[in-house]
Scaffold this motif. Sequence first.
Motif, PDB file in Angstrom:
ATOM      1  N   THR A 167       0.859  -1.184   0.000  1.00 15.38           N
ATOM      2  CA  THR A 167       0.000   0.000   0.000  1.00 15.38           C
ATOM      3  C   THR A 167       0.892   1.230   0.000  1.00 15.38           C
ATOM      4  N   SER A 168       0.673   2.126  -0.958  1.00 20.95           N
ATOM      5  CA  SER A 168       1.505   3.318  -1.073  1.00 20.95           C
ATOM      6  C   SER A 168       0.703   4.443  -1.704  1.00 20.95           C
ATOM      7  N   ARG A 169       1.285   5.628  -1.659  1.00 28.17           N
ATOM      8  CA  ARG A 169       0.651   6.785  -2.297  1.00 28.17           C
ATOM      9  C   ARG A 169       0.728   6.621  -3.807  1.00 28.17           C
ATOM     10  N   TRP A 170      -0.391   6.863  -4.465  1.00 27.70           N
ATOM     11  CA  TRP A 170      -0.428   6.690  -5.913  1.00 27.70           C
ATOM     12  C   TRP A 170       0.475   7.724  -6.578  1.00 27.70           C
ATOM     13  N   GLN A 171       1.410   7.226  -7.373  1.00 25.88           N
ATOM     14  CA  GLN A 171       2.339   8.093  -8.085  1.00 25.88           C
ATOM     15  C   GLN A 171       2.232   7.789  -9.572  1.00 25.88           C
ATOM     16  N   ALA A 172       1.917   8.794 -10.330  1.00 27.08           N
ATOM     17  CA  ALA A 172       1.749   8.593 -11.766  1.00 27.08           C
ATOM     18  C   ALA A 172       2.091   9.878 -12.497  1.00 27.08           C
ATOM     19  N   GLU A 173       2.599   9.722 -13.696  1.00 30.05           N
ATOM     20  CA  GLU A 173       2.940  10.850 -14.550  1.00 30.05           C
ATOM     21  C   GLU A 173       2.358  10.624 -15.936  1.00 30.05           C
ATOM     22  N   ILE A 174       1.982  11.707 -16.569  1.00 28.11           N
ATOM     23  CA  ILE A 174       1.545  11.667 -17.966  1.00 28.11           C
ATOM     24  C   ILE A 174       2.564  12.450 -18.775  1.00 28.11           C
ATOM     25  N   ARG A 175       3.171  11.785 -19.737  1.00 23.48           N
ATOM     26  CA  ARG A 175       4.168  12.419 -20.597  1.00 23.48           C
ATOM     27  C   ARG A 175       3.543  12.687 -21.953  1.00 23.48           C
ATOM     28  N   THR A 176       3.670  13.904 -22.413  1.00 24.86           N
ATOM     29  CA  THR A 176       3.122  14.268 -23.705  1.00 24.86           C
ATOM     30  C   THR A 176       3.941  15.428 -24.266  1.00 24.86           C
ATOM     31  N   VAL A 177       3.527  15.941 -25.395  1.00 23.07           N
ATOM     32  CA  VAL A 177       4.216  17.065 -26.026  1.00 23.07           C
ATOM     33  C   VAL A 177       3.227  18.206 -26.217  1.00 23.07           C
TER      34      VAL A 177
END
Length: 404
Positions: A99-109
């Motif tokens: 169980t952890s803090r949700w970490q997410a990234e969106i990479r775009t241009v």
Amino acid sequence: MKFNLNMTVGLLLGALLTWAGSLLLKPTDAPTQTASEAEPLYWVAPMDPDYQRDAPGKSPMGMELVPVYADGAASNKQTIRIDPVVVNNLGVRTAQVQTSRWQAEIRTVGYVTYDEDRLLHIHPRVAGWVETLYVKAEGDPVTEGQALYALYSPELVNAQEELVLALKRNNQGLVQAAKDRLRALQMSDGFIDRLQRSKLVTQTVTFHASRDGVVDNLAIRQGFYVQPGTTMMSIGTLDEVWVEAEVFERQAASVRAGLPVVMTTEFLPRARWQGSVDYVYPTLDETTRTLRLRLRFSNEDALLKPNMFAQVVIDTSGDEQVLTVPREAVIRTANQDRVVMALGDGHFKSVAVQLGRVGEHQAEIVSGLEMGDEIVTSAQFLLDSESSKSSDFKRMSHEGMNHD
């Protein structure tokens, strides 16, 4: 008689030694194993789970076949057992569900544009001719109060004459109406005050910039005839810029205004700009099925130029604690998502899971696993080769196998 006695003694001595040797070689505390547990059910190619043989050998690619064992426990036939040496050779790695803090990234241009909240478009409010153009090219910097162009317009001349005539008649009502008309025609208060003092009508009127910026979309040249509706030029500012970006439809639920953004460009690869999502457009592009975003960045040094391409990373992390696994551990199919659990001692089992959000490095588990479960993060496709699309591992039994 003597020969028979010697033979009898020899036979008795040999039997005694054989019995003693069997006592020494027999393990006293090792658990008994059945033939099905001691021997592999079959051998499979490491890179092709459909290639199965009854004996060891090599795959069509020249690799050693991997033995597959059945679980000896009759109460759990949905697991398989792989020899620990083979597990090590395959490079099987595991990780714990946590169980952890949700970490997410969106990479775009995206591409840089002017801040349209501060983009000024200049149109004439009367018809006339551009007598003098003080700015010559797009991109020229201008300051507040700087002369842009001088316009000759009969309508402007008539509006000035009305004010002069009202002043001579000392009719305050007409004077106020004439001033209001000049202001509506974009005459500044300074120009009106000078006209009121001098009572001299000017044939050409000079218009000035109302803010600092750079000239963009210069659509006129000296001598042009213009009229209301003509876009003469625009003035944009570069101390703050917008970046127009797009994300895929599946990522639309993760973005919202206010999320932090980091931007990089190719012309300054070491530079990082910190910004935020300023606005999320309400509609998707019907052709590309993408959602447009507007990002805002400070640009006090004016390094960012309109129409530059940039790479942006949007931080969509949340504060809530969720159950996560490494993304590479999930086996995704059209009908089901699965992971392979490591049960210990070379035993593995495939279980169906329900996924939530899927990020670049981790996947959220909604159901199917609990915190602390051990899952396989590499070679799981080989271990899952005996799995059907709608259930756990196929039951390992000689009756259920089709051998070549």
